[in-house]
Design a protein around this motif. Sequence first.
Motif, PDB file in Angstrom:
ATOM      1  N   SER A 128      15.775   5.744 -10.941  1.00 63.00           N
ATOM      2  CA  SER A 128      16.135   4.347 -10.707  1.00 63.00           C
ATOM      3  C   SER A 128      14.982   3.587 -10.079  1.00 63.00           C
ATOM      4  CB  SER A 128      17.377   4.257  -9.803  1.00 63.00           C
ATOM      5  OG  SER A 128      18.535   4.712 -10.454  1.00 63.00           O
ATOM      6  N   VAL A 129      14.393   4.139  -9.016  1.00 66.04           N
ATOM      7  CA  VAL A 129      13.298   3.450  -8.328  1.00 66.04           C
ATOM      8  C   VAL A 129      12.083   3.332  -9.242  1.00 66.04           C
ATOM      9  CG1 VAL A 129      11.690   3.544  -6.382  1.00 66.04           C
ATOM     10  CG2 VAL A 129      14.101   4.119  -6.031  1.00 66.04           C
ATOM     11  N   ALA A 130      11.733   4.426  -9.931  1.00 67.81           N
ATOM     12  CA  ALA A 130      10.582   4.389 -10.833  1.00 67.81           C
ATOM     13  C   ALA A 130      10.777   3.353 -11.929  1.00 67.81           C
ATOM     14  CB  ALA A 130      10.338   5.766 -11.446  1.00 67.81           C
ATOM     15  N   THR A 131      11.981   3.282 -12.478  1.00 62.57           N
ATOM     16  CA  THR A 131      12.270   2.327 -13.548  1.00 62.57           C
ATOM     17  C   THR A 131      12.235   0.893 -13.024  1.00 62.57           C
ATOM     18  OG1 THR A 131      13.632   3.982 -14.681  1.00 62.57           O
ATOM     19  CG2 THR A 131      13.944   1.683 -15.328  1.00 62.57           C
ATOM     20  N   ASN A 132      12.827   0.675 -11.842  1.00 62.93           N
ATOM     21  CA  ASN A 132      12.794  -0.664 -11.240  1.00 62.93           C
ATOM     22  C   ASN A 132      11.354  -1.124 -11.019  1.00 62.93           C
ATOM     23  OD1 ASN A 132      15.594  -0.657 -11.122  1.00 62.93           O
ATOM     24  ND2 ASN A 132      15.684   0.006  -8.992  1.00 62.93           N
ATOM     25  N   VAL A 133      10.528  -0.241 -10.472  1.00 59.64           N
ATOM     26  CA  VAL A 133       9.138  -0.597 -10.198  1.00 59.64           C
ATOM     27  C   VAL A 133       8.389  -0.836 -11.501  1.00 59.64           C
ATOM     28  CG1 VAL A 133       6.956   0.213  -9.231  1.00 59.64           C
ATOM     29  CG2 VAL A 133       9.082   0.582  -7.974  1.00 59.64           C
ATOM     30  N   TYR A 134       8.602   0.029 -12.478  1.00 60.05           N
ATOM     31  CA  TYR A 134       7.954  -0.143 -13.777  1.00 60.05           C
ATOM     32  C   TYR A 134       8.271  -1.516 -14.366  1.00 60.05           C
ATOM     33  CZ  TYR A 134       7.056   0.408 -18.785  1.00 60.05           C
ATOM     34  OH  TYR A 134       6.625   0.219 -20.073  1.00 60.05           O
ATOM     35  N   ASN A 135       9.542  -1.916 -14.291  1.00 62.62           N
ATOM     36  CA  ASN A 135       9.942  -3.200 -14.858  1.00 62.62           C
ATOM     37  C   ASN A 135       9.340  -4.373 -14.090  1.00 62.62           C
ATOM     38  OD1 ASN A 135      11.460  -2.103 -16.960  1.00 62.62           O
ATOM     39  ND2 ASN A 135      13.320  -1.985 -15.728  1.00 62.62           N
ATOM     40  N   VAL A 136       9.224  -4.236 -12.777  1.00 59.10           N
ATOM     41  CA  VAL A 136       8.606  -5.286 -11.977  1.00 59.10           C
ATOM     42  C   VAL A 136       7.105  -5.368 -12.256  1.00 59.10           C
ATOM     43  CG1 VAL A 136       7.920  -5.845  -9.603  1.00 59.10           C
ATOM     44  CG2 VAL A 136      10.314  -5.420 -10.133  1.00 59.10           C
ATOM     45  N   VAL A 137       6.456  -4.215 -12.341  1.00 59.71           N
ATOM     46  CA  VAL A 137       5.021  -4.200 -12.656  1.00 59.71           C
ATOM     47  C   VAL A 137       4.785  -4.792 -14.045  1.00 59.71           C
ATOM     48  CG1 VAL A 137       3.034  -2.697 -13.105  1.00 59.71           C
ATOM     49  CG2 VAL A 137       4.481  -2.291 -11.108  1.00 59.71           C
ATOM     50  N   LYS A 138       5.651  -4.455 -14.978  1.00 55.64           N
ATOM     51  CA  LYS A 138       5.548  -5.019 -16.331  1.00 55.64           C
ATOM     52  C   LYS A 138       5.723  -6.534 -16.292  1.00 55.64           C
ATOM     53  CE  LYS A 138       7.534  -4.463 -20.982  1.00 55.64           C
ATOM     54  NZ  LYS A 138       8.582  -3.752 -21.774  1.00 55.64           N
ATOM     55  N   VAL A 149       1.587  -4.897  -7.383  1.00 51.70           N
ATOM     56  CA  VAL A 149       2.862  -4.957  -6.675  1.00 51.70           C
ATOM     57  C   VAL A 149       2.795  -4.006  -5.489  1.00 51.70           C
ATOM     58  CG1 VAL A 149       5.336  -4.472  -6.812  1.00 51.70           C
ATOM     59  CG2 VAL A 149       4.176  -5.572  -8.745  1.00 51.70           C
ATOM     60  N   ILE A 150       3.059  -4.525  -4.280  1.00 52.41           N
ATOM     61  CA  ILE A 150       3.135  -3.677  -3.103  1.00 52.41           C
ATOM     62  C   ILE A 150       4.600  -3.352  -2.844  1.00 52.41           C
ATOM     63  CG2 ILE A 150       3.072  -5.692  -1.550  1.00 52.41           C
ATOM     64  CD1 ILE A 150       1.773  -3.852   0.543  1.00 52.41           C
ATOM     65  N   PHE A 151       4.898  -2.073  -2.688  1.00 53.02           N
ATOM     66  CA  PHE A 151       6.269  -1.595  -2.481  1.00 53.02           C
ATOM     67  C   PHE A 151       6.600  -1.742  -0.998  1.00 53.02           C
ATOM     68  CE2 PHE A 151       9.114   2.265  -1.936  1.00 53.02           C
ATOM     69  CZ  PHE A 151      10.233   1.654  -2.471  1.00 53.02           C
ATOM     70  N   MET A 152       7.584  -2.610  -0.692  1.00 50.59           N
ATOM     71  CA  MET A 152       7.919  -2.935   0.694  1.00 50.59           C
ATOM     72  C   MET A 152       9.374  -2.610   0.997  1.00 50.59           C
ATOM     73  SD  MET A 152       5.906  -6.625   0.780  1.00 50.59           S
ATOM     74  CE  MET A 152       6.187  -6.921   2.518  1.00 50.59           C
ATOM     75  N   GLY A 153       9.829  -1.438   0.562  1.00 48.46           N
ATOM     76  CA  GLY A 153      11.243  -1.097   0.692  1.00 48.46           C
ATOM     77  C   GLY A 153      11.616  -0.387   1.979  1.00 48.46           C
ATOM     78  N   ASP A 154      10.774  -0.454   3.009  1.00 47.20           N
ATOM     79  CA  ASP A 154      11.044   0.315   4.220  1.00 47.20           C
ATOM     80  C   ASP A 154      12.291  -0.159   4.965  1.00 47.20           C
ATOM     81  OD1 ASP A 154       8.970  -1.835   4.486  1.00 47.20           O
ATOM     82  OD2 ASP A 154       9.388  -1.576   6.619  1.00 47.20           O
ATOM     83  N   ARG A 155      12.603  -1.445   4.896  1.00 50.72           N
ATOM     84  CA  ARG A 155      13.725  -1.971   5.673  1.00 50.72           C
ATOM     85  C   ARG A 155      15.018  -2.017   4.885  1.00 50.72           C
ATOM     86  NH1 ARG A 155      11.494  -7.549   7.356  1.00 50.72           N
ATOM     87  NH2 ARG A 155       9.681  -6.212   7.530  1.00 50.72           N
ATOM     88  N   ASP A 165      10.996   7.752  -2.288  1.00 50.14           N
ATOM     89  CA  ASP A 165      10.972   6.437  -2.927  1.00 50.14           C
ATOM     90  C   ASP A 165       9.534   5.993  -3.181  1.00 50.14           C
ATOM     91  OD1 ASP A 165      13.718   6.301  -2.902  1.00 50.14           O
ATOM     92  OD2 ASP A 165      13.846   5.004  -1.153  1.00 50.14           O
ATOM     93  N   GLY A 166       8.652   6.292  -2.233  1.00 53.15           N
ATOM     94  CA  GLY A 166       7.245   5.931  -2.412  1.00 53.15           C
ATOM     95  C   GLY A 166       6.626   6.640  -3.592  1.00 53.15           C
ATOM     96  N   TYR A 167       6.963   7.917  -3.753  1.00 51.61           N
ATOM     97  CA  TYR A 167       6.457   8.673  -4.907  1.00 51.61           C
ATOM     98  C   TYR A 167       7.012   8.093  -6.209  1.00 51.61           C
ATOM     99  CZ  TYR A 167       6.076  12.473  -8.304  1.00 51.61           C
ATOM    100  OH  TYR A 167       5.828  13.211  -9.442  1.00 51.61           O
ATOM    101  N   THR A 175       0.792   0.699  -6.695  1.00 57.97           N
ATOM    102  CA  THR A 175      -0.379   1.389  -6.144  1.00 57.97           C
ATOM    103  C   THR A 175      -0.621   1.054  -4.684  1.00 57.97           C
ATOM    104  OG1 THR A 175      -1.787  -0.393  -6.979  1.00 57.97           O
ATOM    105  CG2 THR A 175      -1.521   1.552  -8.380  1.00 57.97           C
ATOM    106  N   ALA A 176       0.274   0.268  -4.076  1.00 55.77           N
ATOM    107  CA  ALA A 176       0.150  -0.067  -2.658  1.00 55.77           C
ATOM    108  C   ALA A 176       1.543  -0.062  -2.040  1.00 55.77           C
ATOM    109  CB  ALA A 176      -0.501  -1.437  -2.483  1.00 55.77           C
ATOM    110  N   GLN A 177       1.646   0.540  -0.859  1.00 56.52           N
ATOM    111  CA  GLN A 177       2.954   0.687  -0.238  1.00 56.52           C
ATOM    112  C   GLN A 177       2.870   0.442   1.254  1.00 56.52           C
ATOM    113  OE1 GLN A 177       4.805   4.281  -1.667  1.00 56.52           O
ATOM    114  NE2 GLN A 177       4.180   3.895  -3.764  1.00 56.52           N
ATOM    115  N   ALA A 178       4.013   0.096   1.858  1.00 53.78           N
ATOM    116  CA  ALA A 178       4.005  -0.478   3.200  1.00 53.78           C
ATOM    117  C   ALA A 178       3.850   0.535   4.326  1.00 53.78           C
ATOM    118  CB  ALA A 178       5.281  -1.285   3.414  1.00 53.78           C
ATOM    119  N   THR A 179       4.345   1.768   4.140  1.00 50.88           N
ATOM    120  CA  THR A 179       4.324   2.723   5.252  1.00 50.88           C
ATOM    121  C   THR A 179       3.526   3.966   4.887  1.00 50.88           C
ATOM    122  OG1 THR A 179       6.278   4.054   4.643  1.00 50.88           O
ATOM    123  CG2 THR A 179       6.684   1.969   5.812  1.00 50.88           C
TER     124      THR A 179
END
Length: 369
Positions: A128-138, A149-155, A165-167, A175-179
């Motif tokens: 789910s997370v990989a697909t969501n990110v893929y669609n946003v990056v697309k 796209v920086i992944f900011m899902g920590d909160r 989730d980061g993986y 390619t960039a993440q918050a924590t």
Amino acid sequence: MEKEIAMKLNGKIDRLTNKTFKFDERIKEGWFSAVYFLKTKEIAEKKRPNNEVIMQFFQKENAVLCGTDEAIALIHTFADQPEQLDIHSLKDGDKISPYETVLTIKGPYQSFGYLEGIIDGILARRTSVATNVYNVVKAGRTSGKQKPVIFMGDRDDHYTQQAGDGYAAFIGGSTAQATHAMNEWWGKTGMGTMPHALIQLFEGDVVEAAKAYHEIYPQDELMVLVDYNNDVITDALKVAREFGETLKGVRLDTSNNMVDKYFLRNQHVMGAFDPRGVNPELIFALRQALNDEGFDHVKIIASGGFTQSKIRMFEKRNVPVDLYGVGRSLLDIKIGFTGDSVVLNGKPESKFGRQYRPNPRLEKVFFQN
């Protein structure tokens, strides 16, 4: 020590193992398995000990598969005699179709069957997370140029989910993440700009907050949050004038129930658009204001309520955003996996309506621990 992901990318290992995932040892005791699986394991051991089943896993969407390394590492760590199981699988990052078999396990039910629900859950969340990110990056390349796209899902979820989730976000294309935790399985360190709390400590003075940040972290690229006072253009120009070429970017995170002061000062630009939050007209005005004073090198980072559809709308309009920060929408778990035992002792045997669906794309998995 070299991360397993680096070893995998360099061809030294085929898949990540429990050295990466660090599973909870209580899995072996059945602590995380539905009780009916545990009872079935015991019945199989006592009443049908010589069984051999094939269990297959699938889902019902067009998706980006993730979680296979984790699921296989789980089996290799907790199944009885895992080296004797016959496992075939697709790989993390593979594009998959509805009802396509992504993983099969062949062996005695009592060896691995109690892990079925955990495997379903791993595959569901990671995919789910990989697909969501893929669609946003697309969506972020709709304009023809890929916007990071920086992944900011920590909160937006429990902190224990961050590494996985980061993986999954990495597999999806972020390619960039918050924590730091989000980077644990695949990257190095987290990245980010600054929170509103830092500006609060300087009583809303964005320039002074930025000075302090730059003094303490001079090696960081200076990217300043400019919506604290709900006046992004004024504050962006203040920090740009102060730092010049040193300022690399400004970030807008205006709440979706707020109208920036720029529109209150320029009511003649108001029209048939929603002026709340981070909207295209605000970004266009900010870009123009920066360019007019020679700060065209300053990048614009947009965050706050961004989804695939909002990014796609921005990109279709060529809104001058250089990087999107996305959180909550990337953690929607919409893809569910099902594990079915479909073959018993070499013969078809399954719940009505389910049948063995071999997949020539599956690759044999060799035991590694």
